[in-house]
Write a protein that holds these residues in place. Structure first.
Motif, mmCIF file in Angstrom:
data_model
loop_
_atom_site.group_PDB
_atom_site.id
_atom_site.type_symbol
_atom_site.label_atom_id
_atom_site.label_comp_id
_atom_site.label_asym_id
_atom_site.label_seq_id
_atom_site.Cartn_x
_atom_site.Cartn_y
_atom_site.Cartn_z
ATOM 1 N N GLU A 340 53.763 52.284 26.598
ATOM 2 C CA GLU A 340 54.376 53.370 27.381
ATOM 3 C C GLU A 340 54.843 54.524 26.515
ATOM 4 O O GLU A 340 55.074 55.630 27.022
ATOM 5 C CB GLU A 340 55.599 52.871 28.168
ATOM 6 N N ALA A 341 55.008 54.276 25.224
ATOM 7 C CA ALA A 341 55.475 55.346 24.338
ATOM 8 C C ALA A 341 54.343 56.310 23.990
ATOM 9 O O ALA A 341 54.583 57.386 23.447
ATOM 10 C CB ALA A 341 56.061 54.750 23.073
ATOM 11 N N VAL A 342 53.124 55.903 24.303
ATOM 12 C CA VAL A 342 51.978 56.745 23.958
ATOM 13 C C VAL A 342 51.793 57.815 25.037
ATOM 14 O O VAL A 342 51.651 57.497 26.216
ATOM 15 C CB VAL A 342 50.687 55.893 23.816
ATOM 16 N N GLY A 343 51.863 59.059 24.625
ATOM 17 C CA GLY A 343 51.634 60.166 25.550
ATOM 18 C C GLY A 343 52.744 60.340 26.575
ATOM 19 O O GLY A 343 52.508 60.828 27.671
ATOM 20 N N ASP A 344 53.961 59.949 26.254
ATOM 21 C CA ASP A 344 55.058 60.082 27.218
ATOM 22 C C ASP A 344 55.862 61.362 26.989
ATOM 23 O O ASP A 344 56.898 61.572 27.603
ATOM 24 C CB ASP A 344 55.991 58.865 27.150
ATOM 25 N N GLY A 345 55.396 62.199 26.067
ATOM 26 C CA GLY A 345 56.051 63.477 25.844
ATOM 27 C C GLY A 345 57.157 63.403 24.800
ATOM 28 O O GLY A 345 57.732 64.417 24.436
ATOM 29 N N GLN A 346 57.477 62.209 24.333
ATOM 30 C CA GLN A 346 58.493 62.080 23.281
ATOM 31 C C GLN A 346 57.821 61.532 22.029
ATOM 32 O O GLN A 346 57.070 60.556 22.115
ATOM 33 C CB GLN A 346 59.587 61.111 23.722
ATOM 34 N N VAL A 347 58.102 62.146 20.911
ATOM 35 C CA VAL A 347 57.480 61.694 19.670
ATOM 36 C C VAL A 347 58.167 60.415 19.200
ATOM 37 O O VAL A 347 59.371 60.395 18.966
ATOM 38 C CB VAL A 347 57.564 62.795 18.591
ATOM 39 N N ASP A 348 57.409 59.344 19.131
ATOM 40 C CA ASP A 348 57.963 58.072 18.685
ATOM 41 C C ASP A 348 57.560 57.736 17.257
ATOM 42 O O ASP A 348 58.335 57.173 16.505
ATOM 43 C CB ASP A 348 57.518 56.951 19.624
ATOM 44 N N CYS A 349 56.293 58.057 16.893
ATOM 45 C CA CYS A 349 55.844 57.805 15.522
ATOM 46 C C CYS A 349 56.343 58.943 14.643
ATOM 47 O O CYS A 349 56.378 60.099 15.073
ATOM 48 C CB CYS A 349 54.324 57.756 15.453
ATOM 49 N N GLU A 353 51.703 60.804 15.922
ATOM 50 C CA GLU A 353 50.352 60.485 16.402
ATOM 51 C C GLU A 353 50.349 59.853 17.796
ATOM 52 O O GLU A 353 49.333 59.839 18.466
ATOM 53 C CB GLU A 353 49.579 59.622 15.403
ATOM 54 N N ASP A 354 51.504 59.335 18.269
ATOM 55 C CA ASP A 354 51.544 58.786 19.634
ATOM 56 C C ASP A 354 51.475 59.897 20.682
ATOM 57 O O ASP A 354 51.209 59.636 21.853
ATOM 58 C CB ASP A 354 52.803 57.944 19.855
ATOM 59 N N GLU A 355 51.719 61.112 20.255
ATOM 60 C CA GLU A 355 51.655 62.241 21.186
ATOM 61 C C GLU A 355 50.475 63.159 20.876
ATOM 62 O O GLU A 355 50.428 64.289 21.365
ATOM 63 C CB GLU A 355 52.965 63.040 21.147
ATOM 64 N N ALA A 356 49.541 62.668 20.068
ATOM 65 C CA ALA A 356 48.365 63.482 19.758
ATOM 66 C C ALA A 356 47.561 63.686 21.046
ATOM 67 O O ALA A 356 47.600 62.844 21.943
ATOM 68 C CB ALA A 356 47.519 62.782 18.706
HETATM 69 CA CA LIG Z 1 55.811 58.877 22.584
#
Ligand SMILES: [Ca+2]
Ligand SMILES: [Ca+2]
Length: 385
Positions: A340-349, A353-356
């Protein structure tokens, strides 16, 4: 005369020398040590005393032979079992005991700042002034933002937040989370100034219930190491005690000190549904074998590492990963984050790269869809630093 005088002299000499012999022999009494030194020589009988060491030596020599082997396996069981694991490792990384606070690998939370590789609590006045939604504290004080109340909670090392919005006066009930010690059923009391009882008590729905959220529920009820296991409970008429007839979904990151700080949403009927339960981690609930020992000494299974879920409660099970299990996503720093952290608009990595773009198009707003029925969604958008 001469010979008589000489013999008297000789007699005198003889007497003296016999005296001299006697004294030393008396003095010999404090010399048992010398005698003891002789005794070992004397008793060939006491050879047994010497012999034991000799037999002891053979056992000793095998013992070291065997000992090193197990010792090596034992010490390496913890780091090495992981090493054999396809996902967890490498051991050099695991030895460093990285946690959620290791800001060389992850972001600090918005109410923390990175100082010499460690996240430390911000003074609340460093939180941004604008964009925060007011938050009511358990101390009946109103705080200007989630960041501010969390900074305070971080400094005090205890939960401070109750709920978003008003109704914070001392006579208004505050947020409560509980894990029933017998059934493990998790309940939350959500304050609502408009409702007759000042709020309502709800169960936690099965949806999204995981170890990270259970850790928070258990910590909130006085178990610093969080949860040992999570499970579900079917709500029927035969449950023997009245349970709230509605449940809410709760999603925590795992670092929170109370369920009040998590995202709570999607209220629904709980009858004939499975609801969340947890067994909190106490000394007696400790598992027999330790697949992976977290930095905080909690034990989790190897399968629980590198799966994007903070099973340890300090995130140490997600910090050193060669790959990520299931659908979780691996940041370049070797940290696994949930799908869920991938592409959720918040940078987690740390490198973003999770928001690439590629991931954004792959999973358009997965999280937003989840939160559709968002009666209780906590307005935490004001938390970004
Ligand atoms: Ca994220
Ligand atoms: Ca995990």
């Amino acid at each position: 005369m001469r010979s008589a005088g000489a013999s008297v002299f000789l007699l005198f000499l003889l007497l003296r020398s016999s005296d001299a012999k006697r004294y030393p022999s008396d003095d010999d009494s404090p010399k048992p040590m010398v005698q003891v030194a002789h005794i070992p020589q004397r008793p060939g009988v006491e050879t047994p005393l010497v012999t034991p060491p000799t037999p002891t030596t053979p056992p000793t020599s095998p013992t070291p032979k065997t000992a090193p082997t197990p010792t090596t396996t034992q010490t390496s069981t913890t780091p090495e079992a992981p090493e054999e694991d396809k996902f967890l490792g490498p051991p050099e990384c695991l030895q460093k005991n990285f946690t959620r606070a290791s800001c060389d690998l992850v972001f600090c939370r918005p109410w923390e700042r990175c100082i010499e590789g460690r996240c430390s609590c911000k003074p609340p006045y460093l939180c941004p002034d604008a964009g925060g939604a007011p938050v009511c504290g358990l101390d009946s004080r109103s705080y200007r933002s989630y960041c501010q109340v969390m900074a305070l909670s971080c400094l005090r090392k205890r939960p401070t937040m109750s709920h978003f919005g008003g109704g914070c006066e001392a006579d208004h009930p505050k947020f409560r989370g509980a894990v029933d010690p017998v059934s493990g059923v998790v309940t939350v009391f959500l304050p609502d100034a408009g409702s007759p009882g000042g709020g309502e008590e709800l169960l936690v729905c099965r949806k999204l219930w995981n170890m990270a959220t259970a850790n928070v529920a258990c910590r909130d009820s006085g178990n610093p190491l969080g949860a040992a296991t999570t499970d579900f409970f079917l709500v029927t008429n035969d449950t023997g005690r009245p349970f709230p007839n509605q449940c809410v979904s709760v999603r925590c990151q795992g670092y929170e000190s109370s369920l009040a700080e998590c995202v709570i949403y999607d209220k629904r009927r709980s009858y004939q549904k499975r609801v969340a339960t947890a067994t909190c981690h106490t000394a007696s609930a400790a598992p027999h074998e330790c697949g992976f020992r977290c930095a905080n000494k909690k034990c989790v299974s190897v399968d629980q590492t590198c799966n994007g879920v903070d099973d340890c409660g300090d995130h140490s099970d997600e910090m050193c990963c060669k790959g990520c299990r299931n659908t979780s996503f691996r940041c370049r720093t070797g940290v696994c984050v949930p799908e869920e952290a991938v592409g959720d608009g918040q940078v987690d990595c740390l490198d973003g790269e999770d928001e690439a773009q590629t991931h954004n198009t792959d999973k358009p707003g997965a999280k937003q869809k989840e939160l559709k029925n968002s009666e209780y969604v906590s307005p935490k958008n004001g938390t970004s630093p």
